[in-house]
Design an enzyme around this catalytic site. Structure first.
Site, mmCIF file in Angstrom:
data_model
loop_
_atom_site.group_PDB
_atom_site.id
_atom_site.type_symbol
_atom_site.label_atom_id
_atom_site.label_comp_id
_atom_site.label_asym_id
_atom_site.label_seq_id
_atom_site.Cartn_x
_atom_site.Cartn_y
_atom_site.Cartn_z
ATOM 1 N N GLU A 53 -5.767 1.404 11.191
ATOM 2 C CA GLU A 53 -5.985 1.923 9.843
ATOM 3 C C GLU A 53 -5.258 1.137 8.768
ATOM 4 O OE1 GLU A 53 -6.362 4.233 6.301
ATOM 5 O OE2 GLU A 53 -4.475 3.612 7.215
ATOM 6 N N HIS A 114 -0.702 6.577 9.936
ATOM 7 C CA HIS A 114 -1.684 6.360 8.872
ATOM 8 C C HIS A 114 -1.253 5.087 8.115
ATOM 9 C CE1 HIS A 114 -4.527 8.838 6.050
ATOM 10 N NE2 HIS A 114 -4.903 7.580 6.151
ATOM 11 N N HIS A 133 1.055 12.102 10.809
ATOM 12 C CA HIS A 133 0.444 13.432 10.680
ATOM 13 C C HIS A 133 0.627 14.229 11.972
ATOM 14 C CE1 HIS A 133 -1.233 12.259 6.865
ATOM 15 N NE2 HIS A 133 -1.881 11.265 7.408
ATOM 16 N N ASN A 167 -1.276 9.613 2.349
ATOM 17 C CA ASN A 167 -2.234 8.644 2.879
ATOM 18 C C ASN A 167 -1.579 7.285 3.095
ATOM 19 O OD1 ASN A 167 -4.308 6.421 2.657
ATOM 20 N ND2 ASN A 167 -5.692 8.160 2.700
ATOM 21 N N ASN A 223 -5.571 6.641 -2.586
ATOM 22 C CA ASN A 223 -5.581 6.164 -1.209
ATOM 23 C C ASN A 223 -4.584 5.026 -1.042
ATOM 24 O OD1 ASN A 223 -6.603 4.817 1.312
ATOM 25 N ND2 ASN A 223 -8.104 6.451 1.208
ATOM 26 N N ASP A 268 -10.247 1.513 0.111
ATOM 27 C CA ASP A 268 -9.245 2.130 0.981
ATOM 28 C C ASP A 268 -7.901 1.436 0.760
ATOM 29 O OD1 ASP A 268 -7.892 3.366 3.203
ATOM 30 O OD2 ASP A 268 -9.820 3.722 4.150
ATOM 31 N N ASN A 269 -7.341 0.799 1.756
ATOM 32 C CA ASN A 269 -6.014 0.200 1.621
ATOM 33 C C ASN A 269 -6.029 -1.114 0.850
ATOM 34 O OD1 ASN A 269 -4.385 2.127 3.079
ATOM 35 N ND2 ASN A 269 -5.422 1.434 4.933
#
Length: 354
Positions: A53, A114, A133, A167, A223, A268-269
């Protein structure tokens, strides 16, 4: 008269539901399809099967990769397998992913990594911050990297009532960071309701042992987060608003909005090429496919590079795009010395020589 009023209220409610559904489809880019953009020298990384991720690369070419995320509403190929942190040395001719051993005493069974971020202290100690998480909650785990035996020593677990649905994270010091909360709630039903209603309750939080505070708010879903090479600006991706925000960082750690770059994909990232200042982004061209497990309609992958984001006309380049046949659900893209790593939420990881 009473029946007419009831019918009118039902009609209004139905219209609002339809409007919200259409708005949600638009935020998910539910109708978007992409043309492929291929790179000639790419291969899937052996050993990474359950996601990659987030990726963070040290200045010396050592790349940390988080794997095994379990997240509400998203697929997992190994829901009962603990998460992992992998290491790759991008200086090698054929770099391979090696799982880092984590020190005893840390709860590996519930490890669900994450976003990640590294910080190098004045004495060259490398700290790894990992968003975790465990049991459907949000914590930040702080590790010390021991290169000699490829291990991580767990130093502490950070919890705070402002860190509700974390996140991603960007380290500011050995025990301080900025973090994004992608939703106000972490319960899946409440998260969906938040998305459905289009609430902009997502935020950015600054954490240090002395002070914890909200420093930016008003996002659909904050994010990825990262910092400019000169450490003057914080970049925040809003995945459901399809944009990247540039925020100026102040001495008191507050952030002020500078500009927003609008894109046509779910961002996203964010990773930074420290040599050029370019922002590399793992993106989801169609978010609907990411949430629906359909083997006939796989979630696609897309990598963007943003050059000169602070200029009046930033240059956005689609570096890579795949319909899911090779790589599903790209979430991050990081570069080092002409080598590119592309990670995913729950699938494989890709290594390319540019």
């Amino acid at each position: 008269m009473g029946k007419v009023l009831v019918l009118a209220l039902i009609g209004i409610a139905a219209a609002l539901v339809v409007e919200r559904l259409l708005a949600l489809r638009n935020r998910l880019n539910a109708s978007r399809e992409i043309a492929p953009v291929t790179l000639p020298n790419c291969q899937l990384i052996k050993g990474i099967e359950t996601g990659s991720e987030d990726i963070d690369i040290l200045p010396n070419g050592l790349a940390f990769i988080s794997s095994g995320l379990k997240y509400p509403g998203l697929k997992s190929f190994a829901p009962d397998k603990p998460g992992e942190i992998f290491l790759m040395d991008l200086n090698e001719n054929n770099p391979r992913a090696v799982e880092l051993r984590i020190s005893r005493g840390f709860d590996l069974a519930s490890f669900s990594p994450h976003g990640i971020s590294t910080y190098i202290d004045k004495d060259n100690t490398v700290y790894l911050f990992v968003v975790n998480h465990p049991h459907q909650k949000s914590t930040v785990e702080l590790f010390k990297f021991v290169e000699d035996d490829n291990s991580l020593v767990h130093l502490k677990t950070i919890r705070h009532h402002l860190l509700t649905s974390v996140n991603d994270i960007v380290a500011m010091g050995p025990d301080s960071f900025y973090a994004t909360n992608d939703h106000y709630f972490f319960d899946f039903i409440l998260m969906f309701l938040e998305m459905f209603l289009g609430l902009t309750w997502s935020n950015v939080v600054y954490y240090s042992p002395k002070e914890v505070k909200e420093v930016a708010t008003g996002f659909y879903s904050a994010n990825g987060i990262n910092i400019s090479p000169d450490r003057k600006y914080i970049y925040v991706a809003d995945v459901f608003d399809h944009n990247v925000h540039v925020m100026e960082k102040h001495a008191d750690w507050n952030l002020t909005h500078v500009k927003t770059l609008q894109l046509d994909t779910l961002v996203d990232n964010l990773s930074i090429d420290t040599r050029t200042g370019d922002i590399w982004i793992g993106c989801h061209p169609n978010g609907m496919k990411l949430f629906y497990d359909d083997p006939e309609n796989l979630p696609a992958s897309e990598v963007l590079r943003i050059h000169n984001i602070l200029s009046e006309e930033p240059v956005v380049t689609r570096v890579y795009a795949d319909n899911g046949s090779v790589l599903q659900g790209s979430s991050v893209a990081s570069v080092y010395e002409g080598k590119l790593l592309v990670g995913t939420v729950f699938h494989r990881a890709l290594y390319c020589e540019l």
